[in-house]
Every structure is written in C-alpha cells, then in structure tokens.
Design an enzyme around this catalytic site. Structure first.
Site, PDB file in Angstrom:
ATOM      1  N   GLU A 143       0.784  -1.227   0.000  1.00  0.00           N
ATOM      2  CA  GLU A 143       0.000   0.000   0.000  1.00  0.00           C
ATOM      3  C   GLU A 143       0.822   1.287   0.000  1.00  0.00           C
ATOM      4  OE1 GLU A 143      -2.921  -0.216   3.135  1.00  0.00           O
ATOM      5  OE2 GLU A 143      -3.993  -1.845   2.160  1.00  0.00           O
TER       6      GLU A 143
ATOM      7  N   GLU B 287      -5.367  -8.644   0.938  1.00  0.00           N
ATOM      8  CA  GLU B 287      -6.062  -8.316   2.186  1.00  0.00           C
ATOM      9  C   GLU B 287      -7.526  -8.063   1.881  1.00  0.00           C
ATOM     10  OE1 GLU B 287      -4.516  -5.012   4.474  1.00  0.00           O
ATOM     11  OE2 GLU B 287      -2.452  -5.660   4.159  1.00  0.00           O
TER      12      GLU B 287
HETATM   13  C1  FCB Z   1      -4.531  -2.094   5.477  1.00  0.00           C
HETATM   14  C2  FCB Z   1      -3.164  -2.449   6.045  1.00  0.00           C
HETATM   15  C3  FCB Z   1      -3.205  -3.479   7.142  1.00  0.00           C
HETATM   16  C4  FCB Z   1      -4.373  -3.266   8.064  1.00  0.00           C
HETATM   17  C5  FCB Z   1      -5.650  -3.134   7.280  1.00  0.00           C
HETATM   18  C6  FCB Z   1      -6.879  -2.980   8.120  1.00  0.00           C
HETATM   19  O1  FCB Z   1      -4.481  -0.814   4.963  1.00  0.00           O
HETATM   20  O2  FCB Z   1      -2.340  -2.924   5.018  1.00  0.00           O
HETATM   21  O3  FCB Z   1      -1.969  -3.421   7.807  1.00  0.00           O
HETATM   22  O4  FCB Z   1      -4.145  -2.178   8.869  1.00  0.00           O
HETATM   23  O5  FCB Z   1      -5.567  -2.064   6.399  1.00  0.00           O
END
Ligand code: FCB
Length: 459
Positions: free
Chosen positions: A189, A369
């Site tokens: 990110e 994620e």
């Molecule tokens: C993302 C991050 C991860 C976590 C989630 C909820 O942006 O990569 O570390 O904090 O959000």
C-alpha cells in the site's frame, strides 16, 4: 441483538461443514486457488527491543502524544515473536495453507544500511521452517511500513538514497529466502505510506506536505522497480510483485463537480500507481492537478518502475464516494458499516477488478487483504462474529463474480489472522479471525475462523 440470539442464529460447525452454500461458493474457484491469511510484522510481532532490533518510524510515532488513539504501541502486540509456533499451529488447524507476513526491516538491518542483524534473520528462518513443516506457503512482504528510524533521520522515503537502501535490503532477503517464498511483494500500500504518512500525517512518520507525499510515492514506486530488477538479476526465483490498496470511487451525485472529483480521486488512488507500474507513465490529469506538488522524476525512472510483474496484489475493504456539495444526498441509502466506519460493499470488489481488467494488461491478481473490524467479545470462551462471517462470505462471492467475468485471480488472503495493533487505532479495532486477549495473550478462534476452516474443507 443480544448474544443468546446470536448463539441461536449461528449454525453449529458441523452444520456449517455440511452446508451446501459453502460448497457452492467454494466450487466457484479453481482447485489450485490460493487461500490464506495475512499479518504484518509491526502489528503482531512485539519483541521490539529484542535480539538487536532497532526502532522503526512506527516506534517513534507511537511515542508522540495523541498519535495513537489508545496511547498504545507495538512493543508487545500479539507477542508473535515468541508465540509464532503456537500461532502457526492455529493456522494449520484451520486448514489454511498460505500465510502472508512481512519482514521487519529494522529487525534484520537495524540502521537500514550496513550490517545485517543475524539474530533478526534467525527469527524469520525459524518462521519459514515452521511454515514449511506444516506445509504452509510463505508469501513475504518486504515493506509493511516499518522503516528503520535511522533512515528517517536522513529524510526517509523523501530522500532518494532510501531507494537504493531498500533495493539492497530486498536483494539480501531474496538471497536468503527467495527459494522458500511462494511470492515476494516489495511494498504494501504505497498510497497509505505516501498520503497518510506524509500528506495527512495520521500515520508514521507524521509529515504534512503534499509535495513531500508525492515525492515519497514516486520513490516508493522507484524502489519497487529497482528491487524487482535487482532481485531478478540476482537470480531470485520467487514470483515478484507489489500490493496496492484500491477502491472504486463513485460520484455522490450526477453533478459535474462530483464526477470530476471522483475522476481525480481515482487518479490519485488507482491510476497514480497502476499507470507507471503497467504503462511506464504518470496520469496526465493528475500531474496537471498536482502542479508544483508533482514529484521530480529523473530520466529513466519510469522505465525502472515499469518492470514486468509476476503478480499484482490488491487490498480491498470498501468503496469511496466523492462528494463536493454539503448536502447529504438521498441517492446513497445507508448501508451497514464495520467498526472502522467503512461501508460493507462487496460489489465494489468485483467492479474494481473488472475495471482494472478492462483498463490494464494485468498480471495474475492476488487479493492480499480483505476483512473487517467488529467489536468482538468472548462470551463463555466463544466469539460469535456473525457480521465478519457475512462480510467474508459476501466478498468471496464478489471475487467469484470477478473471476467469472474473466479476471485472472489466483489467491485471496483474509486480513487478519489475529486481532492486532491497528496502527493509529491501536488495539481498539479487531480484524482477526482469531481473538487476542491482550492481557494474557490468549487466543480464541472466532466463529469466523471456524467458518473459514469449514469453507476451506468444503472444497
Ligand atoms: C490495510 C493495512 C493493514 C491493516 C488493514 C486494516 O491498509 O495494510 O496493515 O491495517 O488495512
């Protein structure tokens, strides 16, 4: 809803196991699809001062009064550094065969350049051996936000020298672990690092300058490209990629101003990263909008960024809505939100993926994620988290939709294995499919963890 009602509503595990619904969902994915869980170093490891680890920018940021909502830090976190064997047992018992984690740069190279810290590397050796013994594939992220503090004192990501430091760190990790990694992602990110870390200042290192933020974004992308080039020429065998947070952005109304705001926000969040990575150029409209805040880009930088990708990681949580007017519009019915206040909008995942598929020559996609925070409480040794089950199920369904629309997706990772240190929210937000009692470090598999196990078994 009170807890006794919830308890009645949740199917018992054996029911769930037989559930034809789960089976139908699982059958929408190819047999070799990768199913995993994700974590990151600073959020779970703890052991912040052990075995030669030095401070990262997050250790320093957490010491600033008011920076973290509950005044906490990652010094102990889930104490995973000492409990990783038991944690890996939990992963294995849930039938999860892929694990995404990040390496803490200041643990393996305390100053960010120069000497390697062997005791730090030894931890990841033990972790990789533990994964291998249990037949769990290792998906490594090199940078999940914990820059060695020593590099920040020299300007951090705003300083172009950090790009070369990152490349050298990447090559060393690749040399040691490349043959045992199912994938290596350079960055997690970069938008968050650049914008939350350097423009809004809500994340480490807490800078507040758009100009610096955009220079940082460029340096992160450049460091990705340099690392990929260097890893490949060093013969690293692991598939290489990067992980981006993305969302579809909808104009709140049909007004010209909302629509152009949505287009610009898409430029800043999606195209600013995708265009250089996949086309070797920055989007013109965003450059024009940035004006003097646009980064300085040296000759050849964009060619370096534009390396072939073995995979692209996408993190998806919610959609964004671009509003310019004050008035709350009627066109957006209120929908459920998670404990982060993020709207639950699974359709955004399939829409985002189809759009990317249409606009870019994509490598295989991994959802690195996806998950949700809710206010979980153990009751009688059990954590009934029906909302998380429904979040996961609906997003996995949306992912299947995208695959059926022709997007090549190879894997999906739930965020997160454990409740953990949620950055500026400290321990107040729980994303785990496993509950962590931070007083005792006891773990309780939530119902969503059992659900994921049943889903995986039903394949
Ligand atoms: C993302 C991050 C991860 C976590 C989630 C909820 O942006 O990569 O570390 O904090 O959000």
């Amino acid at each position: 809803m009170n807890h006794s009602e919830v308890l009645q509503a949740v199917p018992s595990n054996s029911d769930a196991q037989r559930s034809p619904v789960l089976k139908r969902l699982a059958q929408r994915f190819p047999a070799d699809f990768v199913w995993g869980v994700a974590t990151s170093a600073y959020q779970i490891e703890g052991a912040a001062r052990e075995d030669g680890r030095a401070d990262s920018i997050w250790d320093e940021f957490c010491r600033r009064p008011g920076a973290i909502r509950d005044g906490s830090n990652g010094e102990r976190a889930c104490d995973h550094y000492h409990r990783f064997e038991a944690d890996l047992d939990l992963v294995a018992n849930l039938g999860i065969t892929s694990y995404r984690f990040s390496i803490s740069w200041p643990r393996v190279q305390p100053l960010g350049r120069g000497a390697w810290n062997e005791p730090g590397f030894a931890f990841y050796e033990r972790l990789l051996a533990g994964l291998q013994r249990r037949g769990i594939a290792a998906h490594i992220t090199l940078y999940h936000w914990d820059l060695p503090l020593a590099l920040q004192t020299q300007g951090g990501w705003a300083n172009r020298a950090t790009v070369e430091a990152f490349r050298d760190y990447a090559v060393e990790v690749g040399r040691r672990f490349g043959d045992r990694a199912a994938s290596i992602a350079t960055h997690n990110e970069p938008w968050v690092v650049a914008i939350l870390g350097h423009e809004l200042g809500t994340f480490a290192p807490g800078e507040k300058s758009r100009r610096v933020a955009m220079q940082v974004a460029h340096h992160l992308l450049l460091s990705h490209g340099m690392a990929v080039q260097a890893l490949r020429s060093a013969g690293c065998k692991a598939p290489l990629g990067i992980v981006l947070n993305q969302a579809p952005i909808y104009p709140a109304t049909d007004s010209e101003s909302d629509r152009s705001k949505a287009r610009l926000e898409d430029g800043l969040l999606v195209r600013w990263y995708m265009d250089p990575l996949l086309f070797g150029r920055y989007p013109e409209d965003v450059l024009a909008h940035l004006g003097d805040d646009a980064p300085s880009v040296a000759d050849g930088d964009l060619d370096i960024i534009h390396q072939p990708l073995d995979f692209l990681g996408i993190n998806y949580y919610t959609r964004n809505i671009a509003v310019t007017g004050q008035e709350k519009t009627d066109s957006w019915p209120s929908r459920p939100v998670t404990d982060m206040g993020w709207e639950v909008f699974p359709g955004g995942l399939s829409e985002l993926l189809s759009r990317l598929h249409r606009d870019y020559p994509l490598p295989p996609i991994y959802i690195m994620e996806n998950g949700a925070a809710y206010k979980d409480h153990p009751v009688g040794g059990r954590v009934v988290d029906l909302e998380r089950i429904s979040y996961l199920e609906s997003h996995i369904g949306a992912l299947a939709d995208a695959i059926e629309q022709g997007v090549e997706v190879h894997g999906y990772f739930v965020w997160s294995l454990l409740d953990n240190f949620e950055w500026a929210d400290g321990y107040s937000k729980r994303f785990g499919i496993i509950y962590v009692d931070y007083q005792t470090e006891r773990r309780i598999v939530k119902d969503s963890g059992h659900w994921y196990r049943d889903f995986l078994r039903s394949r």
